[in-house]
Design a protein around this motif. Sequence first.
Motif, mmCIF file in Angstrom:
data_model
loop_
_atom_site.group_PDB
_atom_site.id
_atom_site.type_symbol
_atom_site.label_atom_id
_atom_site.label_comp_id
_atom_site.label_asym_id
_atom_site.label_seq_id
_atom_site.Cartn_x
_atom_site.Cartn_y
_atom_site.Cartn_z
ATOM 1 N N THR A 5 0.831 -1.216 0.000
ATOM 2 C CA THR A 5 0.000 0.000 0.000
ATOM 3 C C THR A 5 0.863 1.264 0.000
ATOM 4 O O THR A 5 0.432 2.317 -0.460
ATOM 5 N N TYR B 117 0.509 5.143 -1.980
ATOM 6 C CA TYR B 117 0.730 6.501 -1.445
ATOM 7 C C TYR B 117 1.856 7.204 -2.204
ATOM 8 O O TYR B 117 1.819 8.411 -2.427
ATOM 9 N N ARG B 118 2.840 6.414 -2.593
ATOM 10 C CA ARG B 118 3.955 6.997 -3.357
ATOM 11 C C ARG B 118 3.482 7.460 -4.746
ATOM 12 O O ARG B 118 3.912 8.509 -5.249
ATOM 13 N N ARG C 58 10.618 5.323 -5.869
ATOM 14 C CA ARG C 58 11.568 5.142 -4.742
ATOM 15 C C ARG C 58 12.579 6.269 -4.617
ATOM 16 O O ARG C 58 13.691 6.048 -4.152
ATOM 17 N N ALA D 278 5.258 11.728 -0.003
ATOM 18 C CA ALA D 278 4.310 10.692 0.457
ATOM 19 C C ALA D 278 4.107 10.778 1.957
ATOM 20 O O ALA D 278 2.992 10.590 2.466
ATOM 21 N N GLY E 126 1.471 -1.995 5.302
ATOM 22 C CA GLY E 126 1.266 -0.547 5.354
ATOM 23 C C GLY E 126 1.383 -0.029 6.772
ATOM 24 O O GLY E 126 2.236 -0.505 7.551
ATOM 25 N N ARG E 127 0.532 0.937 7.101
ATOM 26 C CA ARG E 127 0.582 1.542 8.436
ATOM 27 C C ARG E 127 -0.731 1.347 9.204
ATOM 28 O O ARG E 127 -0.744 1.356 10.420
ATOM 29 N N ASP E 128 -1.842 1.230 8.439
ATOM 30 C CA ASP E 128 -3.163 1.184 9.090
ATOM 31 C C ASP E 128 -3.981 0.005 8.571
ATOM 32 O O ASP E 128 -5.201 0.073 8.538
ATOM 33 N N ILE E 129 -3.320 -1.050 8.126
ATOM 34 C CA ILE E 129 -4.060 -2.154 7.504
ATOM 35 C C ILE E 129 -4.869 -2.905 8.572
ATOM 36 O O ILE E 129 -6.064 -3.141 8.406
ATOM 37 N N ASP F 248 4.319 9.544 11.286
ATOM 38 C CA ASP F 248 3.340 8.476 11.020
ATOM 39 C C ASP F 248 2.519 8.151 12.278
ATOM 40 O O ASP F 248 1.356 7.782 12.185
ATOM 41 N N ARG G 276 0.008 11.506 13.432
ATOM 42 C CA ARG G 276 -0.952 12.198 12.559
ATOM 43 C C ARG G 276 -2.373 11.907 13.058
ATOM 44 O O ARG G 276 -2.630 10.865 13.680
HETATM 45 O O1 DC Z 1 5.983 1.977 3.288
HETATM 46 P P1 DC Z 1 6.444 3.139 2.402
HETATM 47 O O2 DC Z 1 7.719 3.800 2.852
HETATM 48 O O3 DC Z 1 6.505 2.764 0.938
HETATM 49 O O4 DC Z 1 5.279 4.238 2.543
HETATM 50 C C1 DC Z 1 5.340 5.478 1.887
HETATM 51 C C2 DC Z 1 4.608 6.527 2.730
HETATM 52 O O5 DC Z 1 3.205 6.253 2.760
HETATM 53 C C3 DC Z 1 5.067 6.624 4.193
HETATM 54 O O6 DC Z 1 5.301 7.966 4.528
HETATM 55 C C4 DC Z 1 3.907 6.102 5.004
HETATM 56 C C5 DC Z 1 2.727 6.203 4.093
HETATM 57 N N1 DC Z 1 1.808 5.068 4.220
HETATM 58 C C6 DC Z 1 0.667 5.253 4.945
HETATM 59 O O7 DC Z 1 0.453 6.320 5.506
HETATM 60 N N2 DC Z 1 -0.231 4.232 5.042
HETATM 61 C C7 DC Z 1 -0.015 3.058 4.449
HETATM 62 N N3 DC Z 1 -0.920 2.071 4.555
HETATM 63 C C8 DC Z 1 1.179 2.842 3.709
HETATM 64 C C9 DC Z 1 2.085 3.880 3.625
#
Ligand code: DC
Length: 230
Positions: free
Chosen positions: A33, A37-38, A89, A97, A127-130, A182, A185
């Motif tokens: 994910t 966002y990227r 990247r 992002a 990801g971060r919030d899956i 992260d 927020r």
């Molecule tokens: O995992 P990554 O470094 O490729 O993620 C890129 C950016 O997206 C990072 O700043 C966190 C954000 N992100 C997010 O907020 N929620 C997600 N599910 C995945 C990534």
Amino acid sequence: MVHNIAIDGPAGAGKSTVAQKVAKELSFVYVDTGAMYRAMALYLLRKGVNREEPDEIGEACQNAEISIEYQNGEQIVLLDGENVNAHLRTEEVSAMASVSSAVPRVREKLLDLQRKLARTMSVVMDGRDIGTTILPDADVKIYLTASSLTRARRRYLEYQEKGEACDLAEIQKTIEERDQRDMTREISPLCQAEDAVLVDSSELTIDETVEKILSVYHSKVSEKDKRYEG
Ligand code: DC
């Protein structure tokens, strides 16, 4: 029947490497994910949107068309029909992002796409919030972390392998700043879901981490199957 594994955690914890291996072992599809966002960040950069202006970001993101395809098991991110994998990247995209992913309209826009993928096929999604927001009913939730020093060392080695100059303390500082953004927020902050299993990879190899996640998956799924049978 589809099964879903959610892997969340801070940058540099090894989520994508580990998630890809777990997906391969189980013949699931790996969904990255962060790449979505990227791709959104790339769109905003191309449109010249000011990263200090959340309203501008929220407005501009509405016109981006982001979709996902799979070719030989590799996730391809399409931005307005263009394969943008090779452009995701860079430091510039990472920085945008990190800021744009905190904008609610950006997250809303990507939420449906992520949920749809998990409904139609068995996925390992990172990801971060899956586990907390996107797939609250995932079969298995993992919170994968490692100390900021361990994560900085891993990134340092990656830069060195590419022959790029870098400074360990500087990398650690950037990682800690990104964690802070992260985790604090307002919308979907990075945190461990109540029912997630904490895996700290600081002292584990990649294969040990994969094994650990597979064993959590097998025990959870066999528990579920027993409940269905019972
Ligand atoms: O995992 P990554 O470094 O490729 O993620 C890129 C950016 O997206 C990072 O700043 C966190 C954000 N992100 C997010 O907020 N929620 C997600 N599910 C995945 C990534």
